[in-house]
Design an enzyme around this catalytic site. Structure first.
Site, PDB file in Angstrom:
ATOM      1  N   ARG A  40      64.829  88.973   7.107  1.00  0.00           N
ATOM      2  CA  ARG A  40      63.953  89.361   8.219  1.00  0.00           C
ATOM      3  C   ARG A  40      64.444  90.700   8.750  1.00  0.00           C
ATOM      4  O   ARG A  40      65.222  90.767   9.708  1.00  0.00           O
ATOM      5  CB  ARG A  40      63.994  88.295   9.314  1.00  0.00           C
ATOM      6  CG  ARG A  40      63.037  88.557  10.470  1.00  0.00           C
ATOM      7  CD  ARG A  40      63.121  87.424  11.469  1.00  0.00           C
ATOM      8  NE  ARG A  40      62.167  87.581  12.533  1.00  0.00           N
ATOM      9  CZ  ARG A  40      62.360  88.364  13.596  1.00  0.00           C
ATOM     10  NH1 ARG A  40      63.473  89.044  13.732  1.00  0.00           N
ATOM     11  NH2 ARG A  40      61.435  88.439  14.527  1.00  0.00           N
ATOM     12  N   SER A 109      56.561  80.153  11.463  1.00  0.00           N
ATOM     13  CA  SER A 109      57.098  80.197  12.820  1.00  0.00           C
ATOM     14  C   SER A 109      56.052  79.683  13.800  1.00  0.00           C
ATOM     15  O   SER A 109      54.885  80.063  13.720  1.00  0.00           O
ATOM     16  CB  SER A 109      57.467  81.632  13.213  1.00  0.00           C
ATOM     17  OG  SER A 109      58.668  81.991  12.593  1.00  0.00           O
ATOM     18  N   LYS A 138      65.581  87.821  20.653  1.00  0.00           N
ATOM     19  CA  LYS A 138      64.144  88.000  20.546  1.00  0.00           C
ATOM     20  C   LYS A 138      63.462  87.747  21.878  1.00  0.00           C
ATOM     21  O   LYS A 138      63.495  86.652  22.396  1.00  0.00           O
ATOM     22  CB  LYS A 138      63.598  87.034  19.508  1.00  0.00           C
ATOM     23  CG  LYS A 138      62.234  87.407  19.012  1.00  0.00           C
ATOM     24  CD  LYS A 138      61.860  86.502  17.872  1.00  0.00           C
ATOM     25  CE  LYS A 138      60.496  86.854  17.336  1.00  0.00           C
ATOM     26  NZ  LYS A 138      60.037  85.891  16.354  1.00  0.00           N
TER      27      LYS A 138
HETATM   28  N1  3NM Z   1      62.418  83.707  16.092  1.00  0.00           N
HETATM   29  P1  3NM Z   1      69.347  83.691  17.565  1.00  0.00           P
HETATM   30  S1  3NM Z   1      63.726  83.194  18.192  1.00  0.00           S
HETATM   31  C1  3NM Z   1      63.878  85.193  14.775  1.00  0.00           C
HETATM   32  O1  3NM Z   1      61.197  81.703  18.731  1.00  0.00           O
HETATM   33  C2  3NM Z   1      63.593  84.367  15.950  1.00  0.00           C
HETATM   34  O2  3NM Z   1      60.280  82.169  16.822  1.00  0.00           O
HETATM   35  C3  3NM Z   1      62.362  83.034  17.235  1.00  0.00           C
HETATM   36  O3  3NM Z   1      68.113  84.419  16.891  1.00  0.00           O
HETATM   37  C4  3NM Z   1      61.187  82.251  17.646  1.00  0.00           C
HETATM   38  O4  3NM Z   1      69.741  82.586  16.645  1.00  0.00           O
HETATM   39  C5  3NM Z   1      64.447  84.181  17.039  1.00  0.00           C
HETATM   40  O5  3NM Z   1      70.371  84.782  17.613  1.00  0.00           O
HETATM   41  C6  3NM Z   1      65.814  84.766  17.194  1.00  0.00           C
HETATM   42  O6  3NM Z   1      68.930  83.232  18.915  1.00  0.00           O
HETATM   43  C7  3NM Z   1      66.878  83.807  16.730  1.00  0.00           C
END
Ligand code: 3NM
Length: 210
Positions: A40, A109, A138
């Site tokens: 990604r 997602s 995010k």
């Molecule tokens: N998608 P971390 S949250 C890539 O809610 C991604 O769909 C998300 O990173 C969603 O594990 C996210 O550092 C970030 O929180 C995930």
């Protein structure tokens, strides 16, 4: 439909590695037993994405760990990768399935329960639902949706659901109690000082709660 037999899904972001090169970190996560990797890197142009994808495949293939490409069905096909991961605004699952065939993974997602229901009815192999917790990784999807939404999505579907968004090892018991099949993470692995150890701890917690 390919069988989802992994519980820990590593999502890449080469800007969240504490300045370290991405590939050795992915390799360490693989050595520790991460079950699937999603490439990604949304800011890369096609040529650079292909090149990085080839490099990542050179470490995932020997470990027999599937590599999914975020959003880019064309890049997944060009790389002969194991599947795609479709953001919610991406092409419909049915269209991706037509292009990719029955044997590649299609992950989706989702940010709401109805999106999980839709993904299941369209034939996705699994769903990543979030953000469950607050995450610096995010922002566009707004505030955390929380464990109750996860639990409701689990109640209303039978598709494997991975919790994403701020998920750390300490959350795993709660996330699993809510019914998550597994977890998807960026920073819990790529942001760890010791990627080998951090991945192992995540896997241990997932095993304990199975
Ligand atoms: N998608 P971390 S949250 C890539 O809610 C991604 O769909 C998300 O990173 C969603 O594990 C996210 O550092 C970030 O929180 C995930």
């Amino acid at each position: 439909m390919p069988r989802v037999d992994f519980r820990l899904y590593l999502v890449t972001d080469r800007h969240q590695t504490l300045g370290r090169p991405l590939l050795p970190l992915i390799n360490q996560a693989l050595v520790s037993g991460v079950g699937a990797v999603q490439l990604r890197e949304k800011d890369l142009h096609t040529r650079d994405l292909l090149s990085l994808g080839r490099d990542v495949l050179s470490v995932t293939v020997p470990c027999r760990v599937p590599l999914l490409v975020n959003d880019r069905v064309d890049v997944a096909l060009a790389l002969n990768a194991d599947g795609v991961h479709l953001p919610s605004e991406s092409m419909p699952v049915s269209v991706a399935r037509r292009l990719l065939g029955p044997d590649r993974y299609i992950g989706v997602s989702a940010h709401r329960v109805d999106e999980v229901v839709d993904a299941q009815s369209q034939g996705a192999d699994f769903v990543v639902l979030g953000p469950i917790f607050a995450t610096p990784s995010k922002h566009p999807y707004g505030p955390p949706i929380g464990l109750d939404v996860l639990a409701e999505a689990v109640r209303r579907t039978s598709i494997p659901i991975f919790a994403i968004g701020g998920v750390a090892a300490r959350h795993i018991p709660r996330v699993r109690r809510a019914g998550a099949f597994g977890i998807a993470v960026i920073s819990a692995i790529l942001g760890a000082e010791d990627v080998l150890a951090a991945t192992r701890v995540l896997l241990d917690r997932l095993m304990e709660t199975q």
